[in-house]
Scaffold this active site. Structure first.
Site, short mmCIF file in Angstrom:
data_model
loop_
_atom_site.label_atom_id
_atom_site.label_comp_id
_atom_site.label_asym_id
_atom_site.label_seq_id
_atom_site.Cartn_x
_atom_site.Cartn_y
_atom_site.Cartn_z
N ASP A 175 0.85 -1.18 0.00
CA ASP A 175 0.00 0.00 0.00
C ASP A 175 0.89 1.24 0.00
O ASP A 175 1.85 1.30 -0.77
CB ASP A 175 -0.96 -0.03 1.20
CG ASP A 175 -2.09 0.98 1.07
OD1 ASP A 175 -3.08 0.66 0.39
OD2 ASP A 175 -1.98 2.07 1.63
N TYR A 304 -3.30 11.14 1.51
CA TYR A 304 -3.83 11.04 0.16
C TYR A 304 -3.90 12.41 -0.50
O TYR A 304 -3.62 12.55 -1.70
CB TYR A 304 -5.21 10.40 0.18
CG TYR A 304 -5.18 8.91 0.37
CD1 TYR A 304 -5.28 8.03 -0.70
CD2 TYR A 304 -5.04 8.36 1.65
CE1 TYR A 304 -5.24 6.66 -0.52
CE2 TYR A 304 -5.00 7.00 1.84
CZ TYR A 304 -5.10 6.15 0.75
OH TYR A 304 -5.05 4.78 0.94
N HIS A 364 -4.44 -7.88 -0.14
CA HIS A 364 -3.73 -6.62 0.08
C HIS A 364 -2.92 -6.60 1.37
O HIS A 364 -1.86 -5.99 1.43
CB HIS A 364 -4.76 -5.49 0.10
CG HIS A 364 -4.17 -4.12 0.11
ND1 HIS A 364 -3.45 -3.62 -0.94
CD2 HIS A 364 -4.21 -3.13 1.05
CE1 HIS A 364 -3.07 -2.38 -0.67
NE2 HIS A 364 -3.51 -2.07 0.54
#
Length: 386
Positions: A175, A304, A364
């Site tokens: 990630d 982000y 993930h």
């Protein structure tokens, strides 16, 4: 460097339970399953388990079993686990989580990585582990500063490893941890032996020749990319544009925080019906609790926003391409990850890939879903380094 121990006040745990008990629940359309988001029945049962059965103190003790420290880097507090191997010649390994992750996701790999002799492995595969919390996440706490992009985190990690006295080390992550580890390959190559990632994003450039002759398996991966863009990336678009607005809801409502995170554990893992098919319920709730108890739902989302331009560069959607990674790169591909890399495009972006493994199971959150496979692949990659 200051020693650190997690000690959440009992009043905070009591407040969490009160808020869970006082949840104002929405209605739900019948027979929709997970198609429109987390189902009401599932979430209500999980929230009640969190309130009445989940043992934070047990999770806290498990984390506190490992040496932890904090230090200040560029005005931000950085919390990290520092687990020295009993093997004196162990390789330093810097492991970075992503979102919605935390240092707790590595609890099942710390022992085998740091002390393989005690876990039936070869002591030559031992690592000194440095596992930091990204600024704005978990026990690093909100940093209160703009500009903390993955590139800046990578610069901070290089400083952290220098302060710890590690002149040569390996970086690993998935990630955001993957992006940070690759950024280290660009900013600190003189000290980096190699980079191992268990998530890699590969985007077509728009040149049709680039995709000519791709096998059906790779075309299916392009289809996953399209589905992510149109359906599964809403969280990313919101966090990269309006993280502050989101922060009010997630910081005030533990059920809101729970739903926001557990949806990702359902969609990004090798699970069948519920996230617990892939990851133990108490481990999921440990990570959700870390976000809640540290008040970092909003500050973690800021990453982000800071990285929006960098993501555009990586995806070829605009801006100058990032500089090349010159150190060896290893890639572990778990089939139920959010996005699956295409080797042809990966070699275009990272010509120093020397190790590539495709697994049959996992998603993930590899360290929690398939810890033994991840440990074995990290070991194999590091063995291959010159």
């Amino acid at each position: 460097m200051e020693p650190y121990r997690i000690e959440i006040p009992q009043a905070d745990l009591d407040d969490l339970r009160r808020r869970l008990a006082d949840t104002r629940w929405p209605t739900e359309l019948p027979d929709t399953g997970w198609d429109r988001g987390v189902p009401l029945g599932y979430l209500a049962e999980l929230a009640e388990y969190w309130r009445t059965e989940f043992d934070w103190r047990a999770a806290e003790a498990r984390l506190n079993a490992h040496p932890q420290f904090t230090t200040e880097i560029d005005g931000a507090t950085v919390h990290f686990l520092h687990v020295r191997s009993p093997e004196p010649d162990a390789t330093p390994l810097l492991v970075t989580h992503g979102w919605p992750g935390a240092v707790a996701e590595f609890l099942d790999v710390i022992g085998p990585l740091a002390d393989p002799r005690a876990h039936g492995g070869d002591p030559a595969d031992a690592f000194h582990l440095v596992i930091p919390s990204i600024p704005g996440f978990g026990f690093s706490g909100p940093h209160g500063q703009a500009g903390w992009s993955t590139a800046k985190v990578a610069t901070a990690w290089a400083e952290l490893m220098s302060r710890l006295g590690y002149d040569r080390y390996v970086a690993q992550g998935g990630d955001a941890g993957s992006v940070i580890s690759l950024a280290l390959g660009r900013t600190d190559p003189e000290h980096l032996l190699g980079v191992h990632v268990n998530m890699l994003m590969t985007f077509p450039s728009g040149d049709p020749e680039e995709l000519a002759g791709l096998p059906e398996s790779d075309l299916a991966r392009l289809g996953r990319l399209q589905r992510f863009d149109t359906e599964l990336s809403a969280y990313m678009k919101l966090q990269s544009t309006r993280p502050q607005t989101l922060a009010y809801a997630l910081t005030d409502s533990p059920v809101g925080q729970l739903a926001w995170v557990v949806e990702k554990f359902r969609e990004w893992t090798d699970s069948d019906k519920v996230p617990e098919d892939a990851i133990a319920r108490d481990l999921i709730l440990t990570i959700v609790s870390i976000y809640w108890l540290t008040g970092t739902a909003g500050s973690s989302a800021q990453l982000y926003f800071e990285d929006a331009e960098g993501l555009r560069q990586i995806s070829g959607a605009g801006g100058a391409a990032p500089p090349p990674v010159t150190v060896p790169v290893g890639v572990a591909v778990f089939p139920h990850d959010i996005l699956l890399p295409i080797r042809r495009l990966a070699d275009r972006d990272l010509p120093t890939i020397t190790h590539w493994t495709e697994f049959e199971h996992g998603g993930h959150f590899a360290a929690m879903e398939q810890p033994a496979s991840l440990v074995a692949d990290i070991r194999a990659f590091v063995r291959s380094l010159p």
